[in-house]
Motif scaffolding. Structure first.
Motif, PDB file in Angstrom:
ATOM      1  N   VAL A   1     -42.871  53.474  32.513  1.00 31.04           N
ATOM      2  CA  VAL A   1     -42.463  54.378  33.589  1.00 31.04           C
ATOM      3  C   VAL A   1     -41.525  55.456  33.062  1.00 31.04           C
ATOM      4  O   VAL A   1     -41.468  56.565  33.633  1.00 31.04           O
ATOM      5  N   GLU A   2     -40.781  55.186  31.993  1.00 28.07           N
ATOM      6  CA  GLU A   2     -39.869  56.191  31.431  1.00 28.07           C
ATOM      7  C   GLU A   2     -40.617  57.440  30.975  1.00 28.07           C
ATOM      8  O   GLU A   2     -40.051  58.543  30.975  1.00 28.07           O
ATOM      9  N   HIS A   3     -41.881  57.287  30.603  1.00 23.65           N
ATOM     10  CA  HIS A   3     -42.646  58.447  30.150  1.00 23.65           C
ATOM     11  C   HIS A   3     -43.083  59.344  31.304  1.00 23.65           C
ATOM     12  O   HIS A   3     -43.590  60.443  31.076  1.00 23.65           O
ATOM     13  N   ASP A   4     -42.869  58.900  32.539  1.00 20.96           N
ATOM     14  CA  ASP A   4     -43.145  59.765  33.688  1.00 20.96           C
ATOM     15  C   ASP A   4     -42.154  60.921  33.766  1.00 20.96           C
ATOM     16  O   ASP A   4     -42.393  61.901  34.471  1.00 20.96           O
ATOM     17  N   ASP A   5     -41.034  60.806  33.068  1.00 21.45           N
ATOM     18  CA  ASP A   5     -40.003  61.835  33.129  1.00 21.45           C
ATOM     19  C   ASP A   5     -40.234  62.977  32.155  1.00 21.45           C
ATOM     20  O   ASP A   5     -39.401  63.889  32.059  1.00 21.45           O
ATOM     21  N   VAL A   6     -41.333  62.947  31.424  1.00 23.99           N
ATOM     22  CA  VAL A   6     -41.610  64.004  30.460  1.00 23.99           C
ATOM     23  C   VAL A   6     -43.059  64.455  30.628  1.00 23.99           C
ATOM     24  O   VAL A   6     -43.948  63.665  30.934  1.00 23.99           O
ATOM     25  N   VAL A   7     -43.277  65.758  30.459  1.00 23.69           N
ATOM     26  CA  VAL A   7     -44.629  66.300  30.477  1.00 23.69           C
ATOM     27  C   VAL A   7     -45.391  65.728  29.287  1.00 23.69           C
ATOM     28  O   VAL A   7     -44.867  65.702  28.163  1.00 23.69           O
ATOM     29  N   PRO A   8     -46.612  65.235  29.468  1.00 26.36           N
ATOM     30  CA  PRO A   8     -47.381  64.715  28.325  1.00 26.36           C
ATOM     31  C   PRO A   8     -47.488  65.743  27.202  1.00 26.36           C
ATOM     32  O   PRO A   8     -47.876  66.887  27.431  1.00 26.36           O
ATOM     33  N   GLY A   9     -47.084  65.328  26.010  1.00 22.33           N
ATOM     34  CA  GLY A   9     -47.073  66.257  24.881  1.00 22.33           C
ATOM     35  C   GLY A   9     -45.878  67.182  24.878  1.00 22.33           C
ATOM     36  O   GLY A   9     -45.832  68.137  24.098  1.00 22.33           O
ATOM     37  N   GLY A  10     -44.874  66.898  25.707  1.00 21.96           N
ATOM     38  CA  GLY A  10     -43.709  67.765  25.810  1.00 21.96           C
ATOM     39  C   GLY A  10     -42.806  67.704  24.595  1.00 21.96           C
ATOM     40  O   GLY A  10     -42.734  66.684  23.900  1.00 21.96           O
ATOM     41  N   GLU A  11     -42.086  68.798  24.361  1.00 19.69           N
ATOM     42  CA  GLU A  11     -41.224  68.892  23.180  1.00 19.69           C
ATOM     43  C   GLU A  11     -40.043  67.930  23.232  1.00 19.69           C
ATOM     44  O   GLU A  11     -39.462  67.608  22.203  1.00 19.69           O
ATOM     45  N   ASP A  12     -39.681  67.469  24.433  1.00 20.34           N
ATOM     46  CA  ASP A  12     -38.517  66.576  24.550  1.00 20.34           C
ATOM     47  C   ASP A  12     -38.932  65.118  24.668  1.00 20.34           C
ATOM     48  O   ASP A  12     -38.154  64.275  25.133  1.00 20.34           O
ATOM     49  N   PHE A  13     -40.121  64.779  24.222  1.00 22.63           N
ATOM     50  CA  PHE A  13     -40.597  63.407  24.362  1.00 22.63           C
ATOM     51  C   PHE A  13     -39.676  62.394  23.693  1.00 22.63           C
ATOM     52  O   PHE A  13     -39.462  61.298  24.211  1.00 22.63           O
ATOM     53  N   ALA A  14     -39.118  62.733  22.532  1.00 21.20           N
ATOM     54  CA  ALA A  14     -38.329  61.765  21.763  1.00 21.20           C
ATOM     55  C   ALA A  14     -37.165  61.202  22.581  1.00 21.20           C
ATOM     56  O   ALA A  14     -36.772  60.043  22.391  1.00 21.20           O
TER      57      ALA A  14
ATOM     58  N   TYR B   1     -40.981  49.604  14.907  1.00 23.34           N
ATOM     59  CA  TYR B   1     -39.921  50.607  14.826  1.00 23.34           C
ATOM     60  C   TYR B   1     -39.894  51.436  16.104  1.00 23.34           C
ATOM     61  O   TYR B   1     -40.846  51.451  16.882  1.00 23.34           O
ATOM     62  N   ARG B   2     -38.785  52.136  16.299  1.00 23.03           N
ATOM     63  CA  ARG B   2     -38.658  53.074  17.401  1.00 23.03           C
ATOM     64  C   ARG B   2     -38.041  54.356  16.882  1.00 23.03           C
ATOM     65  O   ARG B   2     -37.434  54.380  15.799  1.00 23.03           O
ATOM     66  N   ILE B   3     -38.184  55.431  17.648  1.00 25.98           N
ATOM     67  CA  ILE B   3     -37.659  56.729  17.229  1.00 25.98           C
ATOM     68  C   ILE B   3     -36.142  56.712  17.322  1.00 25.98           C
ATOM     69  O   ILE B   3     -35.572  56.409  18.374  1.00 25.98           O
ATOM     70  N   ALA B   4     -35.478  57.039  16.206  1.00 23.50           N
ATOM     71  CA  ALA B   4     -34.018  57.082  16.173  1.00 23.50           C
ATOM     72  C   ALA B   4     -33.497  58.500  16.325  1.00 23.50           C
ATOM     73  O   ALA B   4     -32.358  58.699  16.771  1.00 23.50           O
ATOM     74  N   GLY B   5     -34.290  59.489  15.951  1.00 20.12           N
ATOM     75  CA  GLY B   5     -33.840  60.868  16.056  1.00 20.12           C
ATOM     76  C   GLY B   5     -34.769  61.802  15.317  1.00 20.12           C
ATOM     77  O   GLY B   5     -35.646  61.376  14.566  1.00 20.12           O
ATOM     78  N   LEU B   6     -34.562  63.101  15.547  1.00 23.05           N
ATOM     79  CA  LEU B   6     -35.363  64.142  14.912  1.00 23.05           C
ATOM     80  C   LEU B   6     -34.496  64.936  13.956  1.00 23.05           C
ATOM     81  O   LEU B   6     -33.298  65.139  14.197  1.00 23.05           O
ATOM     82  N   ASP B   7     -35.121  65.407  12.886  1.00 25.83           N
ATOM     83  CA  ASP B   7     -34.453  66.294  11.944  1.00 25.83           C
ATOM     84  C   ASP B   7     -34.828  67.738  12.257  1.00 25.83           C
ATOM     85  O   ASP B   7     -35.946  68.010  12.715  1.00 25.83           O
TER      86      ASP B   7
ATOM     87  N   ARG C   1     -36.851  60.218  12.251  1.00 31.02           N
ATOM     88  CA  ARG C   1     -36.234  59.017  11.700  1.00 31.02           C
ATOM     89  C   ARG C   1     -36.556  57.833  12.611  1.00 31.02           C
ATOM     90  O   ARG C   1     -36.411  57.922  13.837  1.00 31.02           O
ATOM     91  N   LEU C   2     -36.990  56.745  12.002  1.00 28.90           N
ATOM     92  CA  LEU C   2     -37.314  55.541  12.745  1.00 28.90           C
ATOM     93  C   LEU C   2     -36.352  54.430  12.364  1.00 28.90           C
ATOM     94  O   LEU C   2     -35.907  54.339  11.214  1.00 28.90           O
ATOM     95  N   GLU C   3     -36.054  53.566  13.321  1.00 28.03           N
ATOM     96  CA  GLU C   3     -35.197  52.419  13.097  1.00 28.03           C
ATOM     97  C   GLU C   3     -35.906  51.173  13.640  1.00 28.03           C
ATOM     98  O   GLU C   3     -36.845  51.288  14.444  1.00 28.03           O
TER      99      GLU C   3
END
Length: 522
Positions: A196-209, A218-224, A230-232
């Motif tokens: 359900v958390e993905h309902d808050d972002v447009v599919p393919g949106g730039e702020d998906f992370a 692993y999960r996304i830890a951040g973008l460079d 970066r994955l953790e």
């Protein structure tokens, strides 16, 4: 749950932030999704790529592959009942189980006009009612594509007829017609479950992370800022529920400048299409003229192209078909295609200007230079433009607006057997400026309709390929072996995965010096 061994893994992957969304699922993000995203079905990383275990999909989130033997496949051979594997959870706080409703949401998000994943056309033609749903979706958000609330409202008020939950642990996927590659289609990343958390972002949106939730190790830890991610370790991942992945590193970094794996010179599996031209026949473009397209196809000599790139792509050979040798979709031995003699054009480009867009790589530069030389020889004036991976992906999969006449690209099927459509349909049915679309819609629909008859299937897809060559909808340039990673800096026990284009499976690597004694290295 065992803790990951100490070590950091660095892999090359030029990424656009929107590619991290599984709904957008494009090849650039394959390595990320393999580590963070679980799908209904998936593929093993096997030491012997020639064996059936490396080819056949197995249950990933699904507890088993549906069949007539386990009552998961109906007598119509179109209705699949999928039961989810217990114990798989999202990395929420507290961890929350993955449900069949999440799978339904994943299918719906893939239909968004802002997603445009690489495999969407294959699914739209296969899943009952999915194409009409995608058309309604596009109409509902037209002019408001950046409004996540509008996307969510449409998905809450409409549904795909062929995908529905029976309860929290079971769902049904119904197809338009029986299909030998049904499980391979359901293994595509773009229809991975979505929380359900993905309902808050447009599919393919730039702020998906910022909204991403993971099911993998692993999960996304951040973008460079340089395009890396970066994955953790994902604390909600349980290795006992995952038959396809391992977790051996404290961190994984994927960025454009990471050291590239060393390639092995040849892998004894089906070949791929490392280079082809896709003419753009949009309104007002020169190649809307069929005669000019055929002139382009006959003027380009794949033999000269192969010679020009021998130093960059060892083992490649001139391509005379779209589907490469070794794939079940290849028609050799079989009726020969009616092909023009290579390098023997009839006619002249008469100074016609063409824009050839290529990926910004040394290999693509060599191919483009050879192609431009062939076309210049018959009067065309060719301008070659190099673009980055994100822009190239938009031209190939999306609605890229760059004015061009020829797109240089490569293609590898996501699966190795029954993969006619994985080459022909994927390359012929493109979003904008495609060549003779209505003709190929009819031919492909006819081919898909005889899938249960092997002889009729081969003949129908041979007709599709013949029209692709005759109409110059695809100009094949090179066939060759996929390149498998032989050594990844900082890692051991490298095993290539066909569904990753024979890249090293990042979920089957170990830190250097910690090789298990019970594993067989490649």
């Amino acid at each position: 749950m065992t803790a990951p061994r100490t070590g950091d893994l660095h892999l090359p992957a030029p990424l656009a932030p929107g590619d991290l969304d599984p709904a957008r699922a494009r090849p650039a993000a394959d390595l990320v999704h393999r580590l963070t995203t679980r799908t209904l079905f998936g593929y093993r990383a096997e030491p012997d790529q020639r064996g059936w275990r490396a080819v056949e999909p197995i249950g990933d989130l699904a507890s088993a592959v549906p069949s007539t033997y386990n009552a998961g496949l109906g007598t119509s051979l179109r209705s699949y009942v999928v039961h989810l594997r217990p114990g798989v959870r999202w990395d929420t706080e507290p961890p929350r189980r993955v449900t069949s409703h999440d799978v339904v949401r994943g299918f719906a998000r893939a239909c968004s006009p802002t997603a445009r994943p690489a495999g969407i056309e294959l699914l739209l033609s296969a899943v009952l009612g999915m194409r009409a749903y995608a058309e309604r979706y596009a109409e509902a958000v037209a002019g408001h594509e950046d409004d996540a609330a509008r996307h969510r409202a449409f998905r809450e008020g409409d549904s795909i007829p062929g995908v529905f939950a029976l309860d929290d642990e079971s769902l049904v996927v119904e197809l338009e017609r029986p299909s030998q590659d049904a499980i391979d289609l359901l293994a595509l990343t773009c229809v991975a479950p979505a929380p359900v958390e993905h309902d808050d972002v447009v599919p393919g949106g730039e702020d998906f992370a910022r909204h991403a939730r993971a099911t993998g190790p692993y999960r996304i830890a951040g973008l460079d800022p340089d395009g890396g991610v970066r994955l953790e370790p994902n604390p909600a991942w349980d290795p006992d529920t995952d038959p396809l992945r391992e977790r051996a590193f404290d961190a994984v970094t994927l960025r454009p400048g990471a050291p590239a794996p060393e390639p092995a010179p040849r892998v004894e599996v089906a070949e791929v299409l490392p280079a082809c031209l896709l003419p753009h026949a949009g309104e007002g473009r020169p190649l809307a003229d069929p005669a000019l397209r055929r002139l382009v196809a006959s003027a380009v000599d794949p033999g000269l192209v192969a010679e020009a790139v021998a130093g960059h792509l060892p083992g490649v050979a001139p391509a005379r078909r779209v589907v490469p040798p070794g794939n079940s979709g290849n028609q050799d031995p079989g009726p020969p295609l009616d092909l023009p003699a290579p390098g023997s054009p009839v006619g002249s480009g008469e100074g016609t200007a063409l824009v050839l867009v290529r990926p910004d790589t040394a290999e693509a530069a060599a191919v483009a230079e050879a192609v431009a030389g062939c076309l210049s020889g018959v009067g065309f004036r060719v301008e070659v433009r190099a673009v980055g991976p994100a822009e190239h992906a938009e031209l190939l999969h999306g609605d890229g607006g760059a004015e061009h006449d020829l797109l240089l690209t490569g293609w590898a099927a996501r699966w190795r057997h029954h993969n006619y459509r994985a080459y022909l349909q994927a390359l012929l049915v493109r979003p904008a400026g495609r060549v003779d679309g209505p003709v190929f819609d009819v031919l492909i629909d006819r081919a898909l309709g005889v899938d249960s008859d092997p002889h009729a299937t081969r003949a129908a897809w041979a007709a599709v390929e013949q029209e692709a060559i005759t109409r110059a909808a695809v100009v094949p340039l090179l066939h060759g072996p996929p390149w498998a990673a032989r050594a990844v800096p900082g890692a051991e026990r490298v095993m290539p995965l066909y569904s990753l284009g024979m890249a090293a499976d990042p979920a089957a690597l170990e830190p250097a010096g910690s090789r298990s004694t019970d594993r067989v290295p490649v």
